[in-house]
Design a protein around this motif. Structure first.
Motif, PDB file in Angstrom:
ATOM      1  N   ALA A 122      -7.857   0.677  -4.544  1.00 34.74           N
ATOM      2  CA  ALA A 122      -7.419  -0.702  -3.402  1.00 34.74           C
ATOM      3  C   ALA A 122      -6.871  -0.841  -2.309  1.00 34.74           C
ATOM      4  O   ALA A 122      -8.022   0.287  -1.190  1.00 34.74           O
ATOM      5  N   ILE A 123      -6.916  -1.787  -2.292  1.00 32.11           N
ATOM      6  CA  ILE A 123      -6.656  -2.476  -0.618  1.00 32.11           C
ATOM      7  C   ILE A 123      -5.391  -3.036  -0.687  1.00 32.11           C
ATOM      8  O   ILE A 123      -5.111  -3.972  -1.143  1.00 32.11           O
ATOM      9  N   ARG A 124      -4.222  -2.131  -0.110  1.00 34.66           N
ATOM     10  CA  ARG A 124      -3.825  -2.747   0.357  1.00 34.66           C
ATOM     11  C   ARG A 124      -3.106  -3.560   2.013  1.00 34.66           C
ATOM     12  O   ARG A 124      -3.682  -1.744   2.992  1.00 34.66           O
ATOM     13  N   LYS A 125      -2.334  -4.290   1.504  1.00 37.40           N
ATOM     14  CA  LYS A 125      -2.091  -4.452   3.136  1.00 37.40           C
ATOM     15  C   LYS A 125      -1.048  -4.277   4.006  1.00 37.40           C
ATOM     16  O   LYS A 125      -0.135  -3.989   2.727  1.00 37.40           O
ATOM     17  N   ILE A 126      -0.863  -4.078   5.391  1.00 39.36           N
ATOM     18  CA  ILE A 126      -0.009  -3.221   5.641  1.00 39.36           C
ATOM     19  C   ILE A 126       0.353  -3.847   6.750  1.00 39.36           C
ATOM     20  O   ILE A 126       0.028  -5.111   6.930  1.00 39.36           O
ATOM     21  N   VAL A 144      -8.887   4.938   3.613  1.00 39.25           N
ATOM     22  CA  VAL A 144      -8.818   4.844   5.026  1.00 39.25           C
ATOM     23  C   VAL A 144      -8.261   4.006   5.334  1.00 39.25           C
ATOM     24  O   VAL A 144      -7.178   2.951   4.616  1.00 39.25           O
ATOM     25  N   THR A 145      -7.340   3.763   6.896  1.00 38.22           N
ATOM     26  CA  THR A 145      -6.244   3.049   7.300  1.00 38.22           C
ATOM     27  C   THR A 145      -6.831   2.437   8.543  1.00 38.22           C
ATOM     28  O   THR A 145      -7.518   2.835   9.130  1.00 38.22           O
ATOM     29  N   ALA A 146      -7.966   0.945   7.935  1.00 44.42           N
ATOM     30  CA  ALA A 146      -8.109  -0.067   8.690  1.00 44.42           C
ATOM     31  C   ALA A 146      -6.837  -1.088   9.669  1.00 44.42           C
ATOM     32  O   ALA A 146      -6.738  -1.694   8.738  1.00 44.42           O
ATOM     33  N   TYR A 147      -6.823  -0.857  10.926  1.00 45.26           N
ATOM     34  CA  TYR A 147      -6.120  -2.445  12.023  1.00 45.26           C
ATOM     35  C   TYR A 147      -7.987  -3.285  12.065  1.00 45.26           C
ATOM     36  O   TYR A 147      -8.695  -2.798  12.999  1.00 45.26           O
ATOM     37  N   CYS A 148      -7.410  -4.247  11.546  1.00 48.20           N
ATOM     38  CA  CYS A 148      -8.849  -5.564  11.946  1.00 48.20           C
ATOM     39  C   CYS A 148      -8.314  -6.662  12.812  1.00 48.20           C
ATOM     40  O   CYS A 148      -7.933  -7.375  12.902  1.00 48.20           O
ATOM     41  N   MET A 149      -8.369  -6.455  14.218  1.00 45.17           N
ATOM     42  CA  MET A 149      -8.811  -7.611  14.828  1.00 45.17           C
ATOM     43  C   MET A 149      -9.859  -8.756  15.040  1.00 45.17           C
ATOM     44  O   MET A 149     -11.020  -8.361  14.978  1.00 45.17           O
ATOM     45  N   ILE A 150      -9.127  -9.766  14.481  1.00 44.88           N
ATOM     46  CA  ILE A 150      -9.679 -11.303  14.408  1.00 44.88           C
ATOM     47  C   ILE A 150     -10.201 -11.921  15.655  1.00 44.88           C
ATOM     48  O   ILE A 150      -8.364 -12.807  15.441  1.00 44.88           O
ATOM     49  N   GLY A 151     -10.766 -12.786  15.920  1.00 45.84           N
ATOM     50  CA  GLY A 151     -10.626 -13.411  17.289  1.00 45.84           C
ATOM     51  C   GLY A 151      -9.348 -13.462  18.283  1.00 45.84           C
ATOM     52  O   GLY A 151      -8.497 -12.220  19.132  1.00 45.84           O
ATOM     53  N   ALA A 167      -3.934  -5.338   8.983  1.00 45.64           N
ATOM     54  CA  ALA A 167      -4.136  -3.568   8.937  1.00 45.64           C
ATOM     55  C   ALA A 167      -4.130  -3.375   7.393  1.00 45.64           C
ATOM     56  O   ALA A 167      -2.996  -4.238   7.019  1.00 45.64           O
ATOM     57  N   PHE A 168      -5.061  -2.726   6.426  1.00 47.31           N
ATOM     58  CA  PHE A 168      -4.642  -1.891   5.776  1.00 47.31           C
ATOM     59  C   PHE A 168      -4.992  -0.871   5.199  1.00 47.31           C
ATOM     60  O   PHE A 168      -4.947  -0.221   6.121  1.00 47.31           O
ATOM     61  N   GLU A 169      -4.585   0.006   3.834  1.00 43.83           N
ATOM     62  CA  GLU A 169      -5.090   0.751   3.486  1.00 43.83           C
ATOM     63  C   GLU A 169      -5.763   1.035   2.920  1.00 43.83           C
ATOM     64  O   GLU A 169      -5.391   0.328   1.328  1.00 43.83           O
ATOM     65  N   ILE A 170      -6.388   1.805   2.340  1.00 41.42           N
ATOM     66  CA  ILE A 170      -7.828   1.311   1.020  1.00 41.42           C
ATOM     67  C   ILE A 170      -8.126   2.649   1.534  1.00 41.42           C
ATOM     68  O   ILE A 170      -8.440   3.722   1.485  1.00 41.42           O
ATOM     69  N   ASP A 171      -8.045   2.986  -0.416  1.00 38.66           N
ATOM     70  CA  ASP A 171      -8.368   3.952  -1.389  1.00 38.66           C
ATOM     71  C   ASP A 171     -10.058   4.209  -1.774  1.00 38.66           C
ATOM     72  O   ASP A 171      -9.757   3.272  -2.248  1.00 38.66           O
ATOM     73  N   ALA A 172     -10.531   4.827  -0.480  1.00 42.17           N
ATOM     74  CA  ALA A 172     -12.021   5.127  -0.355  1.00 42.17           C
ATOM     75  C   ALA A 172     -12.106   5.845  -1.957  1.00 42.17           C
ATOM     76  O   ALA A 172     -14.002   5.585  -2.381  1.00 42.17           O
TER      77      ALA A 172
END
Length: 127
Positions: A2-6, A109-116, A122-127
């Motif tokens: 699952a990928i959940r948006k934070i 995994v908690t990922a923070y992603c900056m796009i340009g 930000a997402f929480e990913i159950d790997a």
């Protein structure tokens, strides 16, 4: 999997705020992440994905940041459409990077992603 948006704050000077970015152009994407669980499993998978990819780079000096350059949206997209398309493409890339199919090892995994200059996600990913 699952990928959940934070949710990120989206008022002025906050990472969820939309700035100006034209669609159809290459954008810098920075993915910073934190792993809970058996980090070596995720690190090994990230290494494999980066080795087989021409568009991902690990930022060695900080150890938990990946750089990706991607063309997102097209020049006719308004800002809302560009944000929606960017989020979809980003989720697919996060799944490719962090989720090893068939390995139900229960890392998160908690990922923070900056796009340009568009905005951050930000997402929480159950790997």
């Amino acid at each position: 999997m699952a990928i959940r948006k934070i949710s990120l704050k989206n008022d002025s000077w906050q990472p969820g705020e939309c700035l100006s970015q034209a669609g159809g152009e290459y954008m810098h994407v920075t993915i910073s992440y934190d792993i809970t669980g058996m980090r070596n499993k995720i690190d090994h998978h990230i290494h494999e994905v980066i080795e087989s990819s021409h568009d991902l780079r690990k930022i060695e000096c900080v150890n938990t940041t990946i750089y990706w350059q991607a063309r997102l949206g097209d020049r006719y997209d308004n800002q809302d459409m560009l944000v929606m398309k960017a989020e979809i493409v980003l989720k697919n890339k996060l799944e490719e990077i962090f989720v090893k199919n068939g390995d139900l090892s229960y890392e998160t995994v908690t990922a923070y992603c900056m796009i340009g200059n568009l905005r951050a996600f930000a997402f929480e990913i159950d790997a």
